[in-house]
Design a protein around this motif. Structure first.
Motif, PDB file in Angstrom:
ATOM      1  N   ARG A  58      30.775  37.059  46.649  1.00  0.00           N
ATOM      2  CA  ARG A  58      31.882  37.233  47.585  1.00  0.00           C
ATOM      3  C   ARG A  58      33.034  36.380  47.070  1.00  0.00           C
ATOM      4  N   TYR A  59      34.102  37.036  46.632  1.00  0.00           N
ATOM      5  CA  TYR A  59      35.275  36.351  46.107  1.00  0.00           C
ATOM      6  C   TYR A  59      36.393  36.484  47.127  1.00  0.00           C
ATOM      7  N   ASN A  60      37.133  35.416  47.353  1.00  0.00           N
ATOM      8  CA  ASN A  60      38.195  35.424  48.347  1.00  0.00           C
ATOM      9  C   ASN A  60      39.528  35.120  47.668  1.00  0.00           C
ATOM     10  N   PHE A  61      40.368  36.142  47.550  1.00  0.00           N
ATOM     11  CA  PHE A  61      41.715  36.000  46.993  1.00  0.00           C
ATOM     12  C   PHE A  61      42.644  35.761  48.174  1.00  0.00           C
ATOM     13  N   LEU A  62      42.965  34.498  48.417  1.00  0.00           N
ATOM     14  CA  LEU A  62      43.699  34.097  49.604  1.00  0.00           C
ATOM     15  C   LEU A  62      45.202  34.327  49.494  1.00  0.00           C
ATOM     16  N   GLY A  63      45.697  34.495  48.277  1.00  0.00           N
ATOM     17  CA  GLY A  63      47.120  34.747  48.071  1.00  0.00           C
ATOM     18  C   GLY A  63      47.435  34.850  46.596  1.00  0.00           C
ATOM     19  N   GLY A  64      48.527  35.527  46.268  1.00  0.00           N
ATOM     20  CA  GLY A  64      48.945  35.671  44.890  1.00  0.00           C
ATOM     21  C   GLY A  64      48.262  36.838  44.205  1.00  0.00           C
ATOM     22  N   ALA A  65      48.654  37.073  42.953  1.00  0.00           N
ATOM     23  CA  ALA A  65      48.129  38.192  42.178  1.00  0.00           C
ATOM     24  C   ALA A  65      46.881  37.776  41.405  1.00  0.00           C
ATOM     25  N   PHE A  66      45.991  38.755  41.203  1.00  0.00           N
ATOM     26  CA  PHE A  66      44.771  38.504  40.443  1.00  0.00           C
ATOM     27  C   PHE A  66      44.422  39.724  39.598  1.00  0.00           C
ATOM     28  N   TYR A  67      43.599  39.491  38.589  1.00  0.00           N
ATOM     29  CA  TYR A  67      43.013  40.562  37.786  1.00  0.00           C
ATOM     30  C   TYR A  67      41.537  40.233  37.674  1.00  0.00           C
ATOM     31  N   TYR A  68      40.687  41.157  38.064  1.00  0.00           N
ATOM     32  CA  TYR A  68      39.245  40.944  38.123  1.00  0.00           C
ATOM     33  C   TYR A  68      38.550  41.879  37.143  1.00  0.00           C
ATOM     34  N   ILE A  69      37.644  41.335  36.332  1.00  0.00           N
ATOM     35  CA  ILE A  69      36.810  42.140  35.442  1.00  0.00           C
ATOM     36  C   ILE A  69      35.362  41.848  35.810  1.00  0.00           C
ATOM     37  N   SER A  70      34.642  42.894  36.214  1.00  0.00           N
ATOM     38  CA  SER A  70      33.255  42.750  36.644  1.00  0.00           C
ATOM     39  C   SER A  70      32.386  42.125  35.576  1.00  0.00           C
ATOM     40  N   GLY A  71      31.522  41.237  36.028  1.00  0.00           N
ATOM     41  CA  GLY A  71      30.487  40.675  35.167  1.00  0.00           C
ATOM     42  C   GLY A  71      29.172  41.396  35.405  1.00  0.00           C
ATOM     43  N   LEU A  72      28.099  40.817  34.929  1.00  0.00           N
ATOM     44  CA  LEU A  72      26.785  41.453  34.986  1.00  0.00           C
ATOM     45  C   LEU A  72      26.276  41.644  36.411  1.00  0.00           C
ATOM     46  N   ALA A  73      26.625  40.748  37.326  1.00  0.00           N
ATOM     47  CA  ALA A  73      26.161  40.870  38.713  1.00  0.00           C
ATOM     48  C   ALA A  73      26.653  42.153  39.369  1.00  0.00           C
ATOM     49  N   ALA A  74      27.797  42.674  38.931  1.00  0.00           N
ATOM     50  CA  ALA A  74      28.366  43.884  39.529  1.00  0.00           C
ATOM     51  C   ALA A  74      28.028  45.146  38.744  1.00  0.00           C
ATOM     52  N   LYS A  75      27.274  45.006  37.683  1.00  0.00           N
ATOM     53  CA  LYS A  75      26.950  46.169  36.849  1.00  0.00           C
ATOM     54  C   LYS A  75      25.504  46.588  37.048  1.00  0.00           C
ATOM     55  N   THR A  76      25.157  46.784  38.317  1.00  0.00           N
ATOM     56  CA  THR A  76      23.834  47.262  38.693  1.00  0.00           C
ATOM     57  C   THR A  76      24.009  48.562  39.450  1.00  0.00           C
ATOM     58  N   GLY A  77      22.906  49.212  39.779  1.00  0.00           N
ATOM     59  CA  GLY A  77      22.979  50.480  40.495  1.00  0.00           C
ATOM     60  C   GLY A  77      23.703  50.391  41.820  1.00  0.00           C
TER      61      GLY A  77
END
Length: 182
Positions: free
Chosen positions: A111-130
């Protein structure tokens, strides 16, 4: 020539291997590192009553630390599962929950919380599952991740999301929409 990002990743990987093959983060657990730091960057530790500290490259990131970038600053955070999070200027970010075990991918979550400003997110292994259990919270709603590269941030008076790769599910007070690449 080996990049600074690769060196930072290797340092984090070695730390993870020396602890165990999995990370189930508690409040003081190291979950990543500040791989790139340009400009004014500070970290507010999760422990109550502590003051923000100035951060530099290779600063350890702990669960529930709040990372803040100043005017003109940029930061790249590399987490244990190879998730890469880039923050633009005047951004505020926190990891609220994190579990990564390469041997039990069904238990991985973040659970990532982007509280303000711009971001760029690239999935790691935890998000590359079924069925990844990964969410990005923003001031305007949450984004469910499916092996993704996504940008989010303020554009003038609006909040924008752009899916560079993969797809996301965006949930706001008005409903839910699936967004594909582009």
């Amino acid at each position: 020539m080996i990049s600074k990002l690769f060196i930072s990743f290797m340092l984090v990987s070695l730390l993870m291997i020396s602890v165990s093959g999995s990370v189930y983060a508690e409040d003081d657990a190291v979950i990543g590192t500040l791989a790139t730091a340009e400009g004014s960057i500070s970290i507010q530790p999760a422990a109550s009553g502590t003051q923000p500290v100035t951060a530099a490259e290779n600063t350890a990131i702990h669960l529930n630390d709040t990372i803040m970038t100043g005017p003109g600053a940029q930061a790249v955070i590399l987490l244990m599962d190879e998730t890469e999070i880039s923050l633009g200027e005047n951004a505020t970010f926190r990891v609220d929950d994190y579990a990564y075990d390469p041997d039990a991918p069904a238990q991985n979550k973040a659970r990532y919380n982007f509280l303000g400003g711009a971001f760029y997110y690239i999935s790691g292994l935890a998000a590359k599952t079924g069925s990844p259990d990964v969410e990005l919270e923003t001031p305007y709603g949450s984004i469910g991740i499916h092996g993704t590269e996504v940008w989010g941030g303020q554009i003038e008076d609006d909040y924008g999301i752009y899916v560079q790769k993969g797809r996301v599910a965006v949930q706001t007070k008005r409903g839910r929409v699936l967004m594909n690449q582009g």
